[in-house]
Motif scaffolding. Structure first.
Motif, PDB file in Angstrom:
ATOM      1  N   UNK A 184       0.765  -1.261  -0.036  1.00  0.00           N
ATOM      2  CA  UNK A 184      -0.035   0.199   0.022  1.00  0.00           C
ATOM      3  C   UNK A 184       1.037   1.197   0.186  1.00  0.00           C
ATOM      4  N   UNK A 185       0.712   2.161  -0.843  1.00  0.00           N
ATOM      5  CA  UNK A 185       1.306   3.403  -1.108  1.00  0.00           C
ATOM      6  C   UNK A 185       0.547   4.695  -1.004  1.00  0.00           C
ATOM      7  N   UNK A 186       1.252   5.728  -0.228  1.00  0.00           N
ATOM      8  CA  UNK A 186       0.586   6.997  -0.167  1.00  0.00           C
ATOM      9  C   UNK A 186       1.437   7.887  -0.613  1.00  0.00           C
ATOM     10  N   UNK A 187       1.263   8.424  -1.782  1.00  0.00           N
ATOM     11  CA  UNK A 187       2.326   9.467  -2.243  1.00  0.00           C
ATOM     12  C   UNK A 187       1.514  10.838  -2.112  1.00  0.00           C
ATOM     13  N   UNK A 188       2.108  11.608  -1.144  1.00  0.00           N
ATOM     14  CA  UNK A 188       1.644  13.115  -0.635  1.00  0.00           C
ATOM     15  C   UNK A 188       2.612  14.053  -0.961  1.00  0.00           C
ATOM     16  N   UNK A 189       2.079  14.991  -1.754  1.00  0.00           N
ATOM     17  CA  UNK A 189       2.693  16.324  -2.089  1.00  0.00           C
ATOM     18  C   UNK A 189       1.903  17.553  -1.500  1.00  0.00           C
ATOM     19  N   UNK A 190       2.479  18.788  -1.905  1.00  0.00           N
ATOM     20  CA  UNK A 190       1.536  20.064  -1.503  1.00  0.00           C
ATOM     21  C   UNK A 190       0.594  19.944  -2.173  1.00  0.00           C
ATOM     22  N   UNK A 191       0.383  19.466  -3.538  1.00  0.00           N
ATOM     23  CA  UNK A 191      -0.855  19.630  -4.421  1.00  0.00           C
ATOM     24  C   UNK A 191      -1.722  18.464  -4.577  1.00  0.00           C
ATOM     25  N   UNK A 192      -1.282  17.352  -4.000  1.00  0.00           N
ATOM     26  CA  UNK A 192      -2.273  16.443  -4.156  1.00  0.00           C
ATOM     27  C   UNK A 192      -1.797  14.956  -3.235  1.00  0.00           C
ATOM     28  N   UNK A 193      -2.766  14.133  -2.921  1.00  0.00           N
ATOM     29  CA  UNK A 193      -2.567  12.638  -2.468  1.00  0.00           C
ATOM     30  C   UNK A 193      -2.894  11.764  -3.336  1.00  0.00           C
ATOM     31  N   UNK A 194      -1.976  10.795  -3.739  1.00  0.00           N
ATOM     32  CA  UNK A 194      -2.445   9.619  -4.333  1.00  0.00           C
ATOM     33  C   UNK A 194      -2.256   8.384  -3.577  1.00  0.00           C
ATOM     34  N   UNK A 195      -3.222   7.478  -3.741  1.00  0.00           N
ATOM     35  CA  UNK A 195      -3.150   6.126  -2.930  1.00  0.00           C
ATOM     36  C   UNK A 195      -3.038   5.014  -4.079  1.00  0.00           C
ATOM     37  N   UNK A 196      -2.421   3.994  -3.459  1.00  0.00           N
ATOM     38  CA  UNK A 196      -1.998   2.886  -4.546  1.00  0.00           C
ATOM     39  C   UNK A 196      -1.952   1.451  -3.937  1.00  0.00           C
ATOM     40  N   UNK A 197      -2.344   0.567  -4.359  1.00  0.00           N
ATOM     41  CA  UNK A 197      -2.206  -0.997  -3.936  1.00  0.00           C
ATOM     42  C   UNK A 197      -1.702  -1.805  -5.048  1.00  0.00           C
ATOM     43  N   UNK A 198      -0.408  -2.229  -4.712  1.00  0.00           N
ATOM     44  CA  UNK A 198       0.502  -2.910  -5.569  1.00  0.00           C
ATOM     45  C   UNK A 198       0.585  -2.379  -6.879  1.00  0.00           C
ATOM     46  N   UNK A 199       1.004  -0.755  -6.559  1.00  0.00           N
ATOM     47  CA  UNK A 199       1.332  -0.001  -7.929  1.00  0.00           C
ATOM     48  C   UNK A 199       0.287   0.390  -8.528  1.00  0.00           C
ATOM     49  N   UNK A 200      -0.864  -0.015  -8.207  1.00  0.00           N
ATOM     50  CA  UNK A 200      -2.092   0.207  -9.137  1.00  0.00           C
ATOM     51  C   UNK A 200      -2.957   1.467  -8.261  1.00  0.00           C
ATOM     52  N   UNK A 201      -2.832   2.706  -9.042  1.00  0.00           N
ATOM     53  CA  UNK A 201      -3.506   3.851  -8.250  1.00  0.00           C
ATOM     54  C   UNK A 201      -5.108   3.486  -8.028  1.00  0.00           C
ATOM     55  N   UNK A 202      -5.632   3.962  -6.824  1.00  0.00           N
ATOM     56  CA  UNK A 202      -6.847   3.555  -6.533  1.00  0.00           C
ATOM     57  C   UNK A 202      -7.442   5.046  -6.342  1.00  0.00           C
ATOM     58  N   UNK A 203      -6.810   6.149  -5.979  1.00  0.00           N
ATOM     59  CA  UNK A 203      -7.549   7.408  -5.530  1.00  0.00           C
ATOM     60  C   UNK A 203      -6.681   8.432  -5.570  1.00  0.00           C
ATOM     61  N   UNK A 204      -7.178   9.673  -5.976  1.00  0.00           N
ATOM     62  CA  UNK A 204      -6.452  10.824  -6.166  1.00  0.00           C
ATOM     63  C   UNK A 204      -7.506  12.030  -5.507  1.00  0.00           C
ATOM     64  N   UNK A 205      -6.703  12.855  -4.622  1.00  0.00           N
ATOM     65  CA  UNK A 205      -7.212  13.861  -4.071  1.00  0.00           C
ATOM     66  C   UNK A 205      -6.454  15.141  -4.293  1.00  0.00           C
TER      67      UNK A 205
END
Length: 81
Positions: free
Chosen positions: A14-35
């Motif tokens: 499970x991956x959470x990519x958090x920047x000043x502009x967005x948050x993306x979440x992934x499961x097994x490198x497959x993106x499942x959400x974007x905020x």
């Protein structure tokens, strides 16, 4: 529909990519959400990382009756800055 098969029987990444502009979440490198960051959902403040087992809803499909006999296992957590 189930996004990822084997959520209750296999280990996954499970991956959470958090920047000043967005948050993306992934499961097994497959993106499942974007905020996108906004005044309604500000995420450019200090937060805590909370790991929990939530059941129900549409994320993992139907809740197995075997859940009462299982263990919530986390192999490791990595944090990068």
């Amino acid at each position: 529909s189930v996004l990822v098969k084997g959520l209750d029987t296999e280990f996954h990444t499970y991956t959470l990519e958090w920047t000043e502009d967005y948050i993306k979440t992934f499961i097994d490198k497959k993106q499942i959400s974007f905020f996108s960051n906004s005044k309604l959902i500000p995420f450019n403040s200090n937060f805590f990382l909370l790991l929990n087992l939530a059941v129900g809803g549409s994320f993992g499909g139907a809740v197995s009756p075997q859940l009462e006999k299982t263990t919530f296992e986390i192999d490791y957590v990595k944090v990068y800055q």
